[in-house]
Motif scaffolding. Structure first.
Motif, PDB file in Angstrom:
ATOM      1  N   SER A 173       3.718  10.251 -10.110  1.00  0.00           N
ATOM      2  CA  SER A 173       2.773  10.700 -11.118  1.00  0.00           C
ATOM      3  C   SER A 173       2.418  12.323 -10.924  1.00  0.00           C
ATOM      4  N   ALA A 174       1.914  12.621  -9.790  1.00  0.00           N
ATOM      5  CA  ALA A 174       1.468  13.841  -9.489  1.00  0.00           C
ATOM      6  C   ALA A 174       2.424  15.066  -9.602  1.00  0.00           C
ATOM      7  N   MET A 204      -0.430  13.281 -20.275  1.00  0.00           N
ATOM      8  CA  MET A 204      -1.310  12.273 -20.622  1.00  0.00           C
ATOM      9  C   MET A 204      -0.991  10.772 -20.151  1.00  0.00           C
ATOM     10  N   VAL A 205       0.469  10.587 -20.240  1.00  0.00           N
ATOM     11  CA  VAL A 205       1.020   9.330 -19.599  1.00  0.00           C
ATOM     12  C   VAL A 205       0.705   9.121 -18.332  1.00  0.00           C
ATOM     13  N   LEU A 206       1.172  10.536 -17.579  1.00  0.00           N
ATOM     14  CA  LEU A 206       0.916  10.517 -16.010  1.00  0.00           C
ATOM     15  C   LEU A 206      -0.509  10.262 -15.762  1.00  0.00           C
ATOM     16  N   TRP A 207      -1.367  11.146 -16.426  1.00  0.00           N
ATOM     17  CA  TRP A 207      -2.586  10.961 -15.850  1.00  0.00           C
ATOM     18  C   TRP A 207      -3.300   9.522 -16.076  1.00  0.00           C
ATOM     19  N   LEU A 208      -2.934   8.785 -17.101  1.00  0.00           N
ATOM     20  CA  LEU A 208      -3.449   7.573 -17.200  1.00  0.00           C
ATOM     21  C   LEU A 208      -2.838   6.525 -16.161  1.00  0.00           C
ATOM     22  N   LEU A 238      10.942  10.125 -11.137  1.00  0.00           N
ATOM     23  CA  LEU A 238      11.684   8.907 -11.087  1.00  0.00           C
ATOM     24  C   LEU A 238      12.047   8.252 -10.014  1.00  0.00           C
ATOM     25  N   ILE A 239      12.650   9.132  -8.899  1.00  0.00           N
ATOM     26  CA  ILE A 239      13.072   8.924  -7.723  1.00  0.00           C
ATOM     27  C   ILE A 239      11.836   8.181  -6.662  1.00  0.00           C
ATOM     28  N   LEU A 240      10.656   8.889  -6.706  1.00  0.00           N
ATOM     29  CA  LEU A 240       9.615   8.574  -6.243  1.00  0.00           C
ATOM     30  C   LEU A 240       8.989   7.163  -6.686  1.00  0.00           C
ATOM     31  N   LEU A 241       8.900   7.052  -8.085  1.00  0.00           N
ATOM     32  CA  LEU A 241       8.463   5.844  -8.726  1.00  0.00           C
ATOM     33  C   LEU A 241       9.370   4.655  -8.626  1.00  0.00           C
ATOM     34  N   GLY A 242      10.789   4.828  -8.343  1.00  0.00           N
ATOM     35  CA  GLY A 242      11.475   3.822  -7.995  1.00  0.00           C
ATOM     36  C   GLY A 242      11.244   3.231  -6.374  1.00  0.00           C
ATOM     37  N   LEU A 243      11.106   4.151  -5.318  1.00  0.00           N
ATOM     38  CA  LEU A 243      10.732   4.014  -4.354  1.00  0.00           C
ATOM     39  C   LEU A 243       9.259   3.116  -4.211  1.00  0.00           C
ATOM     40  N   GLY A 244       8.230   3.794  -4.861  1.00  0.00           N
ATOM     41  CA  GLY A 244       6.915   3.058  -4.915  1.00  0.00           C
ATOM     42  C   GLY A 244       7.172   1.586  -5.723  1.00  0.00           C
ATOM     43  N   ALA A 259       0.782  -1.256  -0.140  1.00  0.00           N
ATOM     44  CA  ALA A 259      -0.063  -0.093   0.043  1.00  0.00           C
ATOM     45  C   ALA A 259       0.904   1.224  -0.048  1.00  0.00           C
ATOM     46  N   ALA A 260       1.741   1.157   0.834  1.00  0.00           N
ATOM     47  CA  ALA A 260       2.865   2.291   0.877  1.00  0.00           C
ATOM     48  C   ALA A 260       3.562   2.576  -0.557  1.00  0.00           C
ATOM     49  N   GLY A 261       3.749   1.327  -1.241  1.00  0.00           N
ATOM     50  CA  GLY A 261       4.469   1.425  -2.472  1.00  0.00           C
ATOM     51  C   GLY A 261       3.475   2.285  -3.416  1.00  0.00           C
ATOM     52  N   LEU A 262       2.191   1.803  -3.581  1.00  0.00           N
ATOM     53  CA  LEU A 262       1.208   2.227  -4.479  1.00  0.00           C
ATOM     54  C   LEU A 262       0.861   3.852  -4.288  1.00  0.00           C
ATOM     55  N   LEU A 263       1.069   4.244  -3.069  1.00  0.00           N
ATOM     56  CA  LEU A 263       1.101   5.687  -2.685  1.00  0.00           C
ATOM     57  C   LEU A 263       1.988   6.235  -3.358  1.00  0.00           C
TER      58      LEU A 263
END
Length: 402
Positions: free
Chosen positions: A302-303, A378-382, A318-324, A292-296
């Protein structure tokens, strides 16, 4: 690779000393072999943009990489079930050497389709590398398995540095063939990894184990397994979906290749860095909360990307994406370990990875076309749609458990 017959007590298949040796070697190889994926993600879309007959196909080499990952997992699982993981490791590293050699040749002859074949081989290698995490748990006691899994994943911290620096320092060494020397280096690193893997000792499957176990259909219908697959799919799908498009999006926004390389370096460090602690966190809080933490964190990535297109926004995304990805994927992998018996591990783990990588391929193919047609926003919103599905599945799983 040296193998040994499995002992009657699966928990005592090898000594604790050998277990630690295996984990250390697999972690080192995770660092070396993980550079393979970093090189592909850092250069694949850029080379595709240079060589593809259509700009819409720019990210196809990276997508083909994911297809290689997906198509390899089930055959690799079958080979591991019959011949042991050692055979799979050697075949995988052979594909890694071949990938670098073919990619270098593709740059010399300016062949887009040969480059796609190279990234397919690199994808086969990457799938085998990701099986290192499960291999580390084969000889560990149940209470040590999450830590063994995350310890091997922690080796990927160095993969980000090795891969990104390999690209940065070699991409212009063979003028006028951009990245040709990089791919030669990629092949050499894969060969070094193969030598280290020769010292890994894992139990060979017995004839009884090959024939035993529940039918796969029974195992995959477990609610816990379904939840693990959904969370693993979404975590990896979104990481790949956004990371595939990010280097090309940075280029289209006027940012340099060096800035994209550094962004990917910190992304890969963020992917694997938490693994030093993820296993302990899973043991303490449970895999569902870590997922759940990873999904957040992925949603936060994306935000952040939606707020701007300068270097800082891309890097933080990219850093937050890696942590998630780390929390989501390692947590989901730990869930898979809860769903099978020892004699079922190869089939179940390979099926899980097939589902994850097969779905990833869809997202990877879509990202290039979406970026080309509609832009980075658009990539981010999807990306929020799969996140919602995974969060709903986690909530439903919690109710079932209660």
């Amino acid at each position: 690779m040296t193998t040994t017959s499995i002992l009657p007590d699966a928990e005592a298949a090898i000594s604790l000393r050998q277990e630690r040796s295996n984990v250390l070697r697999l972690a080192i190889c995770q660092a070396l072999a993980g550079a393979n994926a970093t090189v592909v993600f850092a250069t694949g879309a850029v080379v595709g943009d240079m060589l593809a007959p259509s700009k819409a196909l720019a990210t196809m080499p990276v997508s083909i990489f994911v297809v290689g990952m997906a198509l390899c997992t089930l055959p690799a699982g079958a080979i591991a079930q019959r011949r042991g993981r050692g055979m799979v490791f050697m075949l995988g590293t052979g594909c890694g050497v071949l990938a670098g050699a073919l990619a270098a040749l593709a740059m010399l002859v300016a062949s887009f389709w040969l480059f796609c074949l190279a990234t397919f081989c690199a994808g086969v290698y990457a799938a085998v590398v990701l099986s290192f995490r499960f291999a580390a748990t084969d000889c560990a006691a149940p209470e040590r398995r999450p830590r063994a899994l995350s310890a091997v994943m922690a080796g990927g911290v160095f993969a980000g540095v090795i891969g990104a620096q390999l690209v940065t320092h070699t991409m212009n060494l063979w003028p006028p063939y951009l990245f040709a020397a990089t791919y030669v280096g990629q092949a050499a690193v894969a060969a070094l990894s193969a030598l280290i893997l020769l010292g890994v000792k894992l139990p060979m499957p017995t004839a009884a184990e090959q024939a035993a176990g529940r039918p796969l259909g029974v195992i995959v219908r477990q609610p816990r397994f379904i939840l693990a697959v959904i969370c693993g799919v979404v975590s990896y799908l979104l990481m790949n979906f956004l990371m595939t498009a990010a280097p090309l999006a940075m280029k289209l926004c006027g940012l340099s290749q060096e800035s994209a390389n550094l962004g990917l370096q910190w992304h890969v460090i963020a992917m694997y860095g938490p693994s030093f602690w993820t296993g302990r966190l899973i043991t303490r809080f449970g895999s569902a909360k870590i997922v759940a933490a990873g999904l957040l964190l992925t949603g936060a990535a994306s935000a952040v990307g939606l707020f701007g297109i300068d270097i800082a926004h891309f890097w933080v995304t990219l850093i937050l994406l890696g942590l998630g990805w780390n929390f989501g994927f390692v947590g989901a992998s730990a869930m898979v370990l809860e769903c099978h018996r020892p004699e079922e591990k190869a089939r179940v783990q390979s099926f899980n990875d097939f589902a994850v990588f097969g779905t990833m391929a869809i997202g990877s193919f879509l990202s290039g076309g979406l970026l080309s047609a509609f832009g980075w926003d658009m990539v981010l919103w999807l990306s929020f749609a799969p996140l919602l599905i995974a969060i709903v599945a986690l909530a439903a799983g919690r109710r079932v458990a209660a």
